[in-house]
Design an enzyme around this catalytic site. Structure first.
Site, PDB file in Angstrom:
ATOM      1  N   CYS A 178      54.930  30.849  21.595  1.00  7.91           N
ATOM      2  CA  CYS A 178      54.174  31.232  22.790  1.00  7.91           C
ATOM      3  C   CYS A 178      53.977  32.743  22.825  1.00  7.91           C
ATOM      4  CB  CYS A 178      54.918  30.820  24.064  1.00  7.91           C
ATOM      5  SG  CYS A 178      55.280  29.068  24.227  1.00  7.91           S
ATOM      6  N   ASP A 179      52.928  33.153  23.514  1.00  7.56           N
ATOM      7  CA  ASP A 179      52.721  34.576  23.763  1.00  7.56           C
ATOM      8  C   ASP A 179      52.019  34.736  25.103  1.00  7.56           C
ATOM      9  OD1 ASP A 179      52.777  37.410  22.456  1.00  7.56           O
ATOM     10  OD2 ASP A 179      50.811  37.220  23.399  1.00  7.56           O
ATOM     11  N   SER A 180      52.547  35.613  25.937  1.00  7.44           N
ATOM     12  CA  SER A 180      51.992  35.818  27.275  1.00  7.44           C
ATOM     13  C   SER A 180      51.503  37.249  27.455  1.00  7.44           C
ATOM     14  CB  SER A 180      53.050  35.521  28.351  1.00  7.44           C
ATOM     15  OG  SER A 180      53.464  34.177  28.313  1.00  7.44           O
ATOM     16  N   GLY A 199      49.402  31.905  25.388  1.00  4.57           N
ATOM     17  CA  GLY A 199      49.027  31.122  24.220  1.00  4.57           C
ATOM     18  C   GLY A 199      50.174  30.234  23.800  1.00  4.57           C
TER      19      GLY A 199
END
EC number: 3.6.1.9
Length: 213
Positions: free
Chosen positions: A78-80, A115
């Protein structure tokens, strides 16, 4: 049994999964996020940036899974980032930057983009992949100067995307959200469930067998 591996050092993401009945292995990705974002170029859609970063984080840890002797694995990366005034903001990293960001977003709304990437790995090889992003509108309060300085002094906002949290001290300064709260914390359970289904895994197969109540 399928084993979920979380490609993240985030304690918040780990806590979300554990509260949802999953006991993941944690393997921290070492990708150069700035380099990946730079390679995408300044015109890349914000949604694409967070999704590509999530994909890179998930893929980066796959070679190291061989040592775990696992035959059936799903990796979640994940990426925020916070999208405000057309700009993506990751972790501020310093008090000065966090203070400036709060000056810009206090009393306003912004969109938290996260993501997500799920990889199905069998015998050390990626056999299926699914990725997407979530978008949640966050409406921020206007913290007093005293409260904001106290918050900055804790160090919490320095190490999180957008310089705020929903599930900890920063939650005091969020008026409301429009969307999935778990995605604001860093990993959206509804989206992860959908991505798991795309790679052939039912989320209930990942739940711990013992009672969680």
């Amino acid at each position: 049994m399928t084993q979920l591996v979380l490609a993240s050092a985030s304690p918040a993401r780990l806590a979300v999964l554990r509260a949802a009945g999953v006991s993941p292995l944690v393997r921290v990705s070492g990708v150069d996020e700035d380099k990946i974002a730079d390679n995408l170029g300044p015109d890349a859609a914000p949604e694409k940036v967070v999704t590509v970063l999530a994909e890179a984080k998930a893929a980066e840890i796959v070679p190291g899974l061989a040592a775990d002797n696992l035959t059936d694995v799903v990796v979640v990366g994940c990426d925020s980032m916070l999208l405000i005034d057309g700009q993506l903001q990751g972790k501020p990293g310093s008090v000065d930057i966090a203070r400036k960001r709060w000056a810009a977003m206090a009393g306003r709304s912004a969109t938290l983009l996260t993501g997500h990437c799920v990889l199905r790995v069998a015998d050390g090889r990626i056999v299926r992949m699914a990725s997407d992003h979530s978008a949640t509108v966050v409406h921020f309060a206007q913290p007093s100067t005293e409260d904001l300085e106290a918050y900055l002094a804790t160090g919490e906002p320095l190490q999180v995307a957008g310089a705020f949290t929903l599930d900890s001290l920063g939650g005091w300064f969020v008026e409301r959200i429009e969307g999935d709260p778990s995605s604001v914390i860093g990993i959206g359970l509804p989206l992860v469930r959908t991505l798991l289904e795309r790679v052939g895994v039912s989320v209930s197969d990942l739940w711990r067998t013992q009672s969680i109540f």
